[in-house]
Design a protein around this motif. Structure first.
Motif, PDB file in Angstrom:
ATOM      1  N   ASN A 173       0.795  -1.225   0.000  1.00 55.23           N
ATOM      2  CA  ASN A 173       0.000   0.000   0.000  1.00 55.23           C
ATOM      3  C   ASN A 173       0.828   1.275   0.000  1.00 55.23           C
ATOM      4  N   SER A 174       1.967   1.233   0.714  1.00 58.12           N
ATOM      5  CA  SER A 174       2.829   2.424   0.792  1.00 58.12           C
ATOM      6  C   SER A 174       4.249   2.016   0.469  1.00 58.12           C
ATOM      7  N   VAL A 175       5.010   2.967  -0.082  1.00 51.69           N
ATOM      8  CA  VAL A 175       6.409   2.691  -0.416  1.00 51.69           C
ATOM      9  C   VAL A 175       7.259   3.904  -0.041  1.00 51.69           C
ATOM     10  N   PRO A 176       8.577   3.692   0.165  1.00 51.71           N
ATOM     11  CA  PRO A 176       9.442   4.858   0.394  1.00 51.71           C
ATOM     12  C   PRO A 176       9.541   5.672  -0.888  1.00 51.71           C
ATOM     13  N   MET A 177       9.935   6.927  -0.765  1.00 49.65           N
ATOM     14  CA  MET A 177       9.999   7.783  -1.947  1.00 49.65           C
ATOM     15  C   MET A 177      11.349   8.479  -2.051  1.00 49.65           C
ATOM     16  N   PRO A 178      12.390   7.738  -2.362  1.00 49.72           N
ATOM     17  CA  PRO A 178      13.714   8.351  -2.346  1.00 49.72           C
ATOM     18  C   PRO A 178      13.966   9.338  -3.492  1.00 49.72           C
ATOM     19  N   HIS A 179      13.289   9.179  -4.597  1.00 55.39           N
ATOM     20  CA  HIS A 179      13.439  10.158  -5.688  1.00 55.39           C
ATOM     21  C   HIS A 179      12.287  10.003  -6.656  1.00 55.39           C
ATOM     22  N   ALA A 180      12.137  10.999  -7.518  1.00 54.08           N
ATOM     23  CA  ALA A 180      10.935  11.092  -8.350  1.00 54.08           C
ATOM     24  C   ALA A 180      10.744   9.904  -9.282  1.00 54.08           C
ATOM     25  N   ARG A 181      11.883   9.341  -9.750  1.00 50.62           N
ATOM     26  CA  ARG A 181      11.732   8.255 -10.721  1.00 50.62           C
ATOM     27  C   ARG A 181      11.837   6.874 -10.084  1.00 50.62           C
ATOM     28  N   PHE A 182      11.589   6.829  -8.796  1.00 52.55           N
ATOM     29  CA  PHE A 182      11.749   5.583  -8.059  1.00 52.55           C
ATOM     30  C   PHE A 182      10.734   4.538  -8.528  1.00 52.55           C
ATOM     31  N   ALA A 189      23.248 -12.610  11.156  1.00 50.96           N
ATOM     32  CA  ALA A 189      23.024 -12.665  12.605  1.00 50.96           C
ATOM     33  C   ALA A 189      23.145 -11.274  13.219  1.00 50.96           C
ATOM     34  N   GLY A 190      22.399 -11.032  14.272  1.00 50.36           N
ATOM     35  CA  GLY A 190      22.536  -9.791  15.032  1.00 50.36           C
ATOM     36  C   GLY A 190      21.765  -8.640  14.421  1.00 50.36           C
ATOM     37  N   THR A 191      21.114  -7.851  15.275  1.00 53.22           N
ATOM     38  CA  THR A 191      20.283  -6.765  14.760  1.00 53.22           C
ATOM     39  C   THR A 191      21.106  -5.714  14.024  1.00 53.22           C
ATOM     40  N   ALA A 192      22.260  -5.351  14.595  1.00 54.63           N
ATOM     41  CA  ALA A 192      23.058  -4.282  13.985  1.00 54.63           C
ATOM     42  C   ALA A 192      23.483  -4.668  12.574  1.00 54.63           C
ATOM     43  N   THR A 193      24.005  -5.874  12.427  1.00 57.21           N
ATOM     44  CA  THR A 193      24.446  -6.295  11.097  1.00 57.21           C
ATOM     45  C   THR A 193      23.250  -6.451  10.166  1.00 57.21           C
ATOM     46  N   ARG A 194      22.123  -6.895  10.719  1.00 53.74           N
ATOM     47  CA  ARG A 194      20.925  -7.052   9.899  1.00 53.74           C
ATOM     48  C   ARG A 194      20.461  -5.687   9.386  1.00 53.74           C
ATOM     49  N   HIS A 195      20.472  -4.703  10.286  1.00 59.52           N
ATOM     50  CA  HIS A 195      20.126  -3.345   9.874  1.00 59.52           C
ATOM     51  C   HIS A 195      21.045  -2.871   8.750  1.00 59.52           C
ATOM     52  N   GLU A 196      22.346  -3.040   8.987  1.00 61.64           N
ATOM     53  CA  GLU A 196      23.305  -2.568   7.986  1.00 61.64           C
ATOM     54  C   GLU A 196      23.102  -3.271   6.658  1.00 61.64           C
ATOM     55  N   HIS A 197      22.895  -4.569   6.743  1.00 64.49           N
ATOM     56  CA  HIS A 197      22.750  -5.353   5.523  1.00 64.49           C
ATOM     57  C   HIS A 197      21.500  -4.928   4.741  1.00 64.49           C
ATOM     58  N   LEU A 198      20.406  -4.782   5.474  1.00 64.45           N
ATOM     59  CA  LEU A 198      19.162  -4.427   4.795  1.00 64.45           C
ATOM     60  C   LEU A 198      19.222  -2.995   4.247  1.00 64.45           C
ATOM     61  N   ALA A 199      19.735  -2.083   5.056  1.00 65.67           N
ATOM     62  CA  ALA A 199      19.820  -0.690   4.607  1.00 65.67           C
ATOM     63  C   ALA A 199      20.689  -0.601   3.354  1.00 65.67           C
ATOM     64  N   ALA A 200      21.796  -1.351   3.353  1.00 63.57           N
ATOM     65  CA  ALA A 200      22.687  -1.315   2.189  1.00 63.57           C
ATOM     66  C   ALA A 200      22.010  -1.927   0.971  1.00 63.57           C
ATOM     67  N   THR A 201      21.291  -3.026   1.179  1.00 57.21           N
ATOM     68  CA  THR A 201      20.645  -3.698   0.047  1.00 57.21           C
ATOM     69  C   THR A 201      19.555  -2.815  -0.557  1.00 57.21           C
ATOM     70  N   VAL A 202      18.689  -2.276   0.307  1.00 51.42           N
ATOM     71  CA  VAL A 202      17.600  -1.449  -0.223  1.00 51.42           C
ATOM     72  C   VAL A 202      18.169  -0.168  -0.835  1.00 51.42           C
ATOM     73  N   ALA A 203      19.197   0.405  -0.189  1.00 45.82           N
ATOM     74  CA  ALA A 203      19.791   1.636  -0.719  1.00 45.82           C
ATOM     75  C   ALA A 203      20.321   1.388  -2.127  1.00 45.82           C
ATOM     76  N   CYS A 204      20.955   0.241  -2.297  1.00 44.29           N
ATOM     77  CA  CYS A 204      21.532  -0.067  -3.601  1.00 44.29           C
ATOM     78  C   CYS A 204      20.443  -0.177  -4.666  1.00 44.29           C
ATOM     79  N   LYS A 205      19.346  -0.822  -4.290  1.00 48.70           N
ATOM     80  CA  LYS A 205      18.271  -1.012  -5.274  1.00 48.70           C
ATOM     81  C   LYS A 205      17.475   0.272  -5.494  1.00 48.70           C
ATOM     82  N   ALA A 206      17.394   1.108  -4.462  1.00 50.48           N
ATOM     83  CA  ALA A 206      16.538   2.290  -4.568  1.00 50.48           C
ATOM     84  C   ALA A 206      17.257   3.505  -5.157  1.00 50.48           C
ATOM     85  N   ALA A 207      18.590   3.497  -5.128  1.00 49.80           N
ATOM     86  CA  ALA A 207      19.332   4.694  -5.557  1.00 49.80           C
ATOM     87  C   ALA A 207      19.190   4.937  -7.055  1.00 49.80           C
TER      88      ALA A 207
END
Ligand code: ATP
Ligand code: MG
Length: 579
Positions: free
Chosen positions: A483-492, A511-529
């Motif tokens: 239903n909702s998505v992030p909006m990092p840029h107009a052509r996303f 394993a671990g929340t910190a690494t999981r956060h980093e991993h997910l943030a990096a993965t989504v950032a890469c796909k969303a940029a």
């Protein structure tokens, strides 16, 4: 007759020697530290056959009179402390009165020392027993000569490595001491050949230049930060260089060069997301804190210290290094920078400095503000407009991939995809740790049909994806309604991003929340940029530039690559033969 006997002094000295003197390099360390404690401004070290045959350390320090020279060789004879209370906050390298008698007990030893030019004393010992004491004409200072180390301890002699590897350990030891005292002149010779000659200098960078050359010294980043009572300064490797040169690690606590895994790890932690996993940076760190916050009397060779409270020290180190990596200067450079320096007589002594290259002091590097525009110049029409350090310079896109702008030091190129990845990564990390990313409600929900592996990846990451702005309605079987998505840029393209993210997360076991956060943030950032090949409008470039400038680590993407590459004017001038 009792079974227990008190060991004779000579045996006790040999036992102490077992702890203090592990190898020839330990002797060099103890003797050089004694010279520094005696206020020497020049320390000359000569060794033969990797120190097996001879180690000689001469200094121009305070020297000793006849009585002190004899007492120096007695176990627990020290001028550095008087009571146990003096141990707290002791600032000299030595304090136990153990090194000289220990070394003397396992070698043929000679010491010549004088408090005033011309009047000295010489003492010779063998296995710790005095064999001769006589007057000696010597200028002020002390020379200690250690021959045939371990000659009377065959068990220890067997543990000695080849002359080559003992020699390497000696050179490393001397480098460490020399790094901790750039103000002192050092020389080192091996088998009659002078290998190192370091003039006194006024900074760590200049000392590094003296040891490894101006190009290497110029490539390092300044660290300088204070957190509470902990002050961290030094030099660290630029992320783009990590893994391309020999790794060098130096840590000093209150001027004492030591080993400390915790501090090294803290500094390495600061490099997270700027270098590939597994790479380890070179570090030269000088940590200062109140003397009573450190216990120096915890290691037989004084190679480690204990902190009253280690946590704030490590955090201060991590923060200081991270701050250094956040500077614009931390970006990759085409060509390099040289550090050269001049001594009082105006002579250039950066050992591998090339004549004519730029002279750049650490202060200048430091003063360069992040992303600053080219400085104003009154006689240049083009720069006549007044710019503040926070203003955005004119930006140009090349190859629909790179954004270029002019900087005081050179031409700067930004990789638009990597830069956007860094911006989104930090935004997403914030969202994962503190709340939600801004999301946009869709007029028409997206329906995704997932395979079993993608479905599993979604289930495993659902909570985090929601924090990033992907609001999902129900999930049954293989259909996902978004239903909702992030909006990092107009052509996303949200659908494609989510698909690619789930695909990338498939089969991951993090394993671990910190690494999981980093991993997910990096993965989504890469796909969303935004991608390479996308044409950007001027306002888009400007907003990317501004957002990148506001990140913690603007010069580094999240995969260990650079977001920014500088082509310095110096390098260009050199290539065009202008220098
Ligand atoms: N190069 C030197 N110049 C002047 N005095 C020296 C020198 N080397 C040693 N001494 C004197 O001899 C004493 C004994 O030296 P030694 O290295 O055995 O002990 P220390 O330095 O006091 O403690 P530690 O065993 O921790 O090194 C020193 O305290 C110092 O007074
Ligand atoms: Mg000593």
């Amino acid at each position: 007759m009792p079974l227990i006997q008190v060991l004779p002094g000579a045996v006790a000295d040999q036992i102490a020697a077992g702890e203090v003197v592990e190898r020839p390099a330990s002797v060099v360390k103890e003797l050089v530290e004694n010279a520094l404690d005696a206020g020497a401004t020049t320390v000359d070290v000569a060794v033969e056959e990797g120190g097996h045959k001879l180690i000689r350390v001469s200094d121009d320090g305070s020297g000793m009179d006849r009585e002190d020279a004899s007492l120096a060789l007695v176990r627990h004879g020290t001028s550095k402390i008087r009571t146990a209370a003096d141990l707290v906050g002791v600032s000299s390298f030595g304090f136990r009165g153990e090194a000289l008698p220990a070394i003397a007990s396992i070698s043929r030893f000679a010491m010549e020392t004088s408090e005033a030019d011309g009047h000295g004393v010489s003492i010779e010992t063998s296995g710790g027993a005095v064999t001769a004491t006589r007057e000696a004409a010597r200028r002020r200072g002390t020379t200690v000569k250690v021959e045939q180390l371990f000659y009377n301890v065959p068990a220890r002699r067997k543990f000695l490595r080849s002359a080559r590897s003992e020699w390497r350990a000696i050179a490393d030891t001397l480098n460490s001491v020399a790094l901790s005292r750039p103000d002192v002149r050092f020389s080192l010779s091996h088998d009659g050949k002078e290998v190192l000659s370091l003039p006194p200098v006024s900074s760590l960078r200049a000392r590094v230049s003296g040891i490894w050359g101006g190009k290497y010294a110029g490539s390092l980043l300044d660290v300088d930060d204070v957190a509470g009572v902990v002050q961290v300064s030094g030099l660290v490797e630029r992320p783009a260089d990590v893994g391309t040169t020999t790794r060098r690690v130096f840590v000093a606590i209150n001027g004492r060069s030591i080993r400390d895994i915790g501090i090294v790890r803290a500094a390495e932690a600061a490099y997270r997301s700027t270098i590939s996993a597994g790479l380890r940076p070179s570090l030269f760190l000088d940590v200062r804190l109140p003397a009573n916050a450190v216990d120096v009397n915890v290691h037989p060779a004084k190679a480690e210290v204990r902190f009253r409270d280690r946590w704030p020290v490590e955090r201060a180190v991590e923060a200081a290094v991270r701050r250094a990596l956040g500077s614009f200067d931390s970006s990759a450079m085409v060509g390099g920078r040289y550090y050269t320096t001049t001594n009082r007589s105006g002579m250039d002594f950066g050992s591998s400095a090339i004549e004519g290259v730029s002279i750049l002091s650490p202060a200048q590097v430091d003063a360069e503000p992040l992303f600053s525009a080219a400085p104003e110049s009154q006689d240049d029409e083009a720069h006549a407009t007044v710019r503040t350090p926070r203003e955005i310079p004119p930006l140009f896109q090349f190859k629909r991939t790179y954004i270029a702008f002019e900087h005081a030091d050179g031409l700067v190129l930004i990789d638009q995809h990597s830069a956007h990845e860094r911006v989104l990564y930090e935004e997403f990390m914030g969202a994962l740790e503190t709340g939600r990313a801004p999301a946009q409600r869709l007029l028409l929900p997206i329906t995704l049909h997932l395979g079993p592996a993608e479905g599993d990846a979604f289930e495993a990451n659902r909570e985090y994806l929601e924090k990033l702005g992907f609001e999902v309605e129900g999930f049954g079987g293989s259909t996902l309604i978004v239903n909702s998505v992030p909006m990092p840029h107009a052509r996303f393209d949200a659908e494609r991003c989510l698909r690619e993210t789930l695909d990338a997360l498939t089969g991951d076991r993090v394993a671990g929340t910190a690494t999981r956060h980093e991993h997910l943030a990096a993965t989504v950032a890469c796909k969303a940029a935004i991608k390479a090949g996308e044409e950007l409008s001027a306002p888009e470039m400007r907003s990317l530039f501004a957002a990148l400038r506001d990140t913690q680590l603007p010069a580094h993407d999240v995969h260990g690559r650079s977001t920014i590459v500088q082509l310095t004017w110096d390098e260009l001038d050199r290539r065009f033969g202008r220098r």
